[in-house]
Design a protein around this motif. Structure first.
Motif, PDB file in Angstrom:
ATOM      1  N   GLN A 699     -33.144  29.565  42.113  1.00 35.43           N
ATOM      2  CA  GLN A 699     -32.581  30.589  41.246  1.00 35.43           C
ATOM      3  C   GLN A 699     -33.392  31.879  41.314  1.00 35.43           C
ATOM      4  OE1 GLN A 699     -31.949  29.049  37.295  1.00 35.43           O
ATOM      5  NE2 GLN A 699     -31.001  27.154  38.038  1.00 35.43           N
ATOM      6  N   GLU A 709     -24.721  36.018  43.195  1.00 35.21           N
ATOM      7  CA  GLU A 709     -23.421  35.347  43.381  1.00 35.21           C
ATOM      8  C   GLU A 709     -23.580  33.986  44.062  1.00 35.21           C
ATOM      9  OE1 GLU A 709     -24.060  37.507  47.283  1.00 35.21           O
ATOM     10  OE2 GLU A 709     -24.456  37.879  45.142  1.00 35.21           O
ATOM     11  N   HIS A 712     -23.412  30.855  41.975  1.00 29.42           N
ATOM     12  CA  HIS A 712     -22.096  30.368  41.559  1.00 29.42           C
ATOM     13  C   HIS A 712     -21.258  29.878  42.739  1.00 29.42           C
ATOM     14  CE1 HIS A 712     -23.237  32.221  37.802  1.00 29.42           C
ATOM     15  NE2 HIS A 712     -23.406  33.374  38.420  1.00 29.42           N
ATOM     16  N   ASP A 713     -21.830  29.928  43.925  1.00 27.91           N
ATOM     17  CA  ASP A 713     -21.132  29.446  45.115  1.00 27.91           C
ATOM     18  C   ASP A 713     -21.129  27.921  45.069  1.00 27.91           C
ATOM     19  OD1 ASP A 713     -20.487  28.587  47.782  1.00 27.91           O
ATOM     20  OD2 ASP A 713     -21.044  30.583  48.513  1.00 27.91           O
ATOM     21  N   ALA A 717     -24.373  24.997  44.593  1.00 23.40           N
ATOM     22  CA  ALA A 717     -24.539  24.876  43.145  1.00 23.40           C
ATOM     23  C   ALA A 717     -25.659  23.916  42.751  1.00 23.40           C
ATOM     24  CB  ALA A 717     -23.220  24.435  42.519  1.00 23.40           C
TER      25      ALA A 717
END
Length: 845
Positions: A699, A709, A712-713, A717
């Protein structure tokens, strides 16, 4: 039966393998180890080898961020002998778990800290992943050229972790010996970066000699080894498609191989009459003869021939998982079966050494909640004088060095055992190296530069050990010794008059260490060994070779030559230092047992177990065990978030390259000149190594790259999703990293506390020679060589706050022959006769 560390209480504050293996060794040999887990548990416990390094320990969970957790830790520490911690600098202080805080609770405490890059210097705050340390220190450049692509290659075997864990054990045992004298503990420090020091045999020395003596050393004399292996160390393909590693370094072993292989006719050919010492064209012609001959029989057929001969070093190149079944390890009892409460029946690597009078014992993996303040340990005893009266600690003289007063006599050659004895010399032991009249064989390789490292801090005497007079001299040396270390094959010490039974008859308390290739007895004990043998047999070489190795069998000699070259580059120097680390630990365990139980004994260890420990991450088997991750075919790394990436060119200067040690103007001038000839980071994109395997690090990486982004792929995840789509993630990150140079990425990502270092800035020799961090941290020390004058050597692997380690110079063969003879009672006339009759000798500078 007593164990070496009976009654010793250790608090383990570490997470992961480096500290885990260190405290595992202590537990194996009798220490009562209490592991303190943070809330949520050890984040590395999901790794496949965790059940091994957690074995034999009691565990409890404490939140050291709370006052209650800190109070519980302090209560446990009151009755502890040692604490092992692995925090990054500053973290222990915030948790009130640093040495000054805990020493105030228990002044007798030995506090050992294991960091990634050391507690001081520009990189001290970097994350301590093995891959980052290997990349930053130039170790990944060691494997450049293993494949026909530019740039560094991933260093697979976790040698820094292995060496740091053993260094921690050695530092703790040495500090406990000091405490026996003074009643006081002290701070002991080591790091994964220091753990890289053993694996640079000649690089640092070469850099200095090339600078100071350009006529004698125009290039690195070891560069040629990157082309093809020597004939003595040739990997070969057999009839059934299996690969074998030869390891016949000594010429008499090579000739034994030639005879056993049915190739004795080659000596009738004038081209090969002086084999293995041949001109390039003739050497390559003989290589083809050898490769073709080895394709004519199966590996099992060849091994039966070589085993029967008994004078040929050869092993199959296998995985660590397969190595668990090696018959010699089974005979030695160095593979054990345990019942794990969570995973069932489990096979693991066993004890690193045999101590028959104070044996260790491998315990099961445990999870036991330990109540603070409840302990079966005892305080360290106050020191006593010769009459048995207690002496106040404040009045007890402090040794200058941890092993001051300990005498070691070494009968060993080449690298593994001699370097182990140099580690003991760094701790302050007096090490007397007994060499043949012509000197240690390593002195004849690579201009003798390796011997500078393996003789560091010693005294050398050259003796004809085959003569009655020489054996008499050796006896006088050993009579006064605390430790004897040898690396002869079984039977040889007895023929030279220094077998264990011979020695114990006149020195019953001797700690007698046999450091053999395979062991002191058993099916392979009679066979010779060398570093590529242990690398092949214990799994390191195959893992470093990467995915796709071994390749499909082929009869093309050109293809066999190329894959043999790759195998030998993969099977690099590390098996020797891997063994050195275990030998030094074994010797100190024996010394500690003598101090606590009053017994000498025959301590036994070997190259196989040393390299099994270095391959700890796969040297166990159980149902459901995750497979050891393969290094990819291009040797970039293990997965997209733990691998090398090539970067784009740019104009950002590399601020991480230091200018040198301020203590010496001459040194700074040398380094400035050297830096001028190095790679120009302003025009080279370079390579980075990225290490962010945990969720929070992933992260943080997405945020630092301004690519949120990706969080959120659905492909990325979760960790499982990322592994499933690893190729896509690596390609995506590779595209991003191509937009800036490596130095820029290192600065950006480390500022966000993400593991990232430039991986191609320097070779290992260049790193230790000129990197600002290595010099500021004291990982390079000045010494004076009798032939080469002042020079910079690698620093000790472990440091002490109160009884400093010692960094002695390398020595010439027999440099101390006359002094040692005089000291041990020989008259000038006797010495003159010894010299005239070649019983002793001294090399002249």
């Amino acid at each position: 039966m007593a164990t070496p560390l009976d009654g010793l209480r250790v608090i383990d504050l570490t997470c992961g393998p480096a500290g885990g293996i260190a405290t595992m060794v202590l537990a194996d040999f009798g220490a009562n180890v209490h592991k303190i887990d943070p809330p949520g548990g050890d984040p590395f416990e999901s790794l496949a080898a965790a059940p091994m390094w957690l074995r034999g320990k009691h565990r409890t969970t404490l939140d050291l961020k709370t006052p209650a957790g800190g109070e519980q830790l302090h209560e446990l520490v009151r009755s502890a002998d040692a604490v092992v911690a692995a925090y990054r600098p500053g973290v222990a202080e915030r948790l009130h778990a640093d040495y000054p805080m805990l020493a105030a609770v228990n002044p007798r405490l030995v506090y050992c800290t294991i960091t990634g890059f050391g507690p001081r210097g520009p990189y001290s705050h970097y994350k301590g992943y093995e891959g980052l340390v290997a990349a930053a220190s130039g170790r990944m450049m060691t494997f450049a050229g293993q494949l026909p692509r530019p740039g560094p290659a991933y260093a697979a075997v976790q040698v820094g972790t292995h060496a740091a864990s053993q260094s921690a054990v050695q530092g703790i045992l040495a500090a406990l010996l000091v405490r026996d004298h003074t009643g006081r503990g002290q701070l002991v420090e080591t790091s994964l970066l220091q753990g890289m020091l053993p694996y640079d045999l000649t690089g640092l020395t070469t850099q200095q000699l090339m600078r100071r003596f350009p006529a004698q050393f125009p290039v690195d004399p070891l560069t040629a080894r990157q082309a093809q292996p020597t004939l003595q160390y040739q990997p070969v393909l057999t009839k059934d498609g299996r690969w074998m590693q030869l390891g016949n370094l000594m010429e008499h072993l090579f000739h034994s191989y030639i005879a056993a292989a049915g190739l004795s006719h080659i000596y009738a050919d004038p081209r090969f009459a002086t084999a293995p010492n041949l001109p390039d064209d003739d050497r390559e012609a003989l290589r083809e003869v050898m490769l073709a001959r080895m394709r004519e029989q199966t590996l099992d057929e060849w091994m039966a021939i070589f085993m029967a001969d008994g004078n040929i070093a050869a092993e199959e190149i296998v995985s660590a998982r397969d190595a668990l079944r090696h018959p010699q390890l089974a005979h030695n009892g160095q593979v054990v079966e345990l019942d794990d409460p969570h995973r069932g029946r489990m096979t693991q690597v066993g004890l690193l050494a045999k101590l028959p009078r104070t044996p260790g014992s491998v315990g099961n993996h445990q999870r036991t909640e330990v109540s603070a303040g409840v302990s079966d340990a005892r305080h360290a005893p106050d020191p006593v004088d010769a009459t048995g009266q207690t002496v106040p600690a404040s009045t007890t003289p402090r040794p200058r060095h941890p092993l001051e007063g300990v005498t070691v006599v070494e009968f060993a050659t080449i690298i593994a055992t001699p370097y182990a004895c140099s580690l003991l010399a760094d701790l302050g032991a007096r090490v007397i190296k007994v060499e043949a009249l012509e000197g240690d064989g390593l002195r004849n390789l690579a201009s003798g530069m390796g011997a500078t490292k393996t003789t560091a801090g010693k005294e050398s005497i050259c003796i004809d050990m085959k003569s009655k007079e020489g054996q008499g001299i050796a006896r006088r040396l050993v009579e006064r010794a605390d430790i004897l270390v040898h690396n002869y094959r079984p039977g040889v010490p007895e023929r030279l008059g220094i077998g264990y039974e011979d020695v114990r008859a006149y020195n019953p308390e001797i700690v007698y260490v046999s450091a053999t290739g395979y062991g002191s007895d058993g099916p392979h004990a009679h066979r010779p060994s060398a570093h590529p043998i242990a690398g092949a047999a214990m799994g390191g070489a195959l893992w470093q070779a990467g995915a796709g190795m071994p390749p499909d069998p082929t009869d093309s000699i050109a293809e066999i030559r190329e894959f043999a070259r790759r195998f030998m580059r993969a099977n690099e120097l590390n098996p020797d230092p891997n063994t050195s680390m275990v030998i030094a630990t074994a010797a100190l365990l024996g010394l500690h047992a003598r101090r606590t139980h009053g017994v000498g004994q025959h301590v036994q260890t070997n190259m196989m177990i040393g390299n099994a420990y270095a391959n700890f991450d796969d040297f166990l088997a159980y149902d459901g065990k995750p497979e050891r991750p393969l290094v990819d075919r291009d040797l970039h790394g293990l997965h997209a978030l733990y691998r090398l990436y090539q970067c784009g060119a740019g104009s950002t200067p590399d601020a991480s390259t230091g200018s040198g040690m301020e203590a010496s103007a001459e040194r700074a001038s040398e380094m400035a000149a050297a830096s001028a000839s190095g790679p120009d980071p302003a025009t080279s994109g370079g390579w980075i190594f990225l290490a962010c395997p945990f969720e929070e690090e992933w992260q943080a990486l997405c945020r630092a790259l301004e690519r949120t982004e990706l969080l959120h792929d659905p492909r990325f995840a979760t960790e499982a999703d990322r592994r499933m789509h690893d190729t896509e993630l690596a390609a995506l990150l590779g595209t991003i990293f191509c937009t800036r140079p490596a130095a820029s990425w290192e600065r950006l990502l480390t500022a966000h506390d993400i593991g990232c270092v430039r991986a191609d800035r320097m070779t290992t020799g260049e790193f230790w020679d000129r990197d600002e961090h290595a010099l500021r941290a004291g990982f390079v020390r000045e010494a004076e060589h009798l032939r080469w004058g002042p020079y910079w050597r690698h620093g000790p692997l472990v440091t002490f706050s109160d009884t400093p380690e010692r960094a002695g110079a390398g020595v010439l063969a027999g440099q101390h022959t006359l002094q040692l003879l005089r000291e041990h009672g020989y008259s000038p006339d006797e010495i003159a006769v010894f010299r005239a009759t070649d019983v002793v000798r001294s090399e002249e500078p």
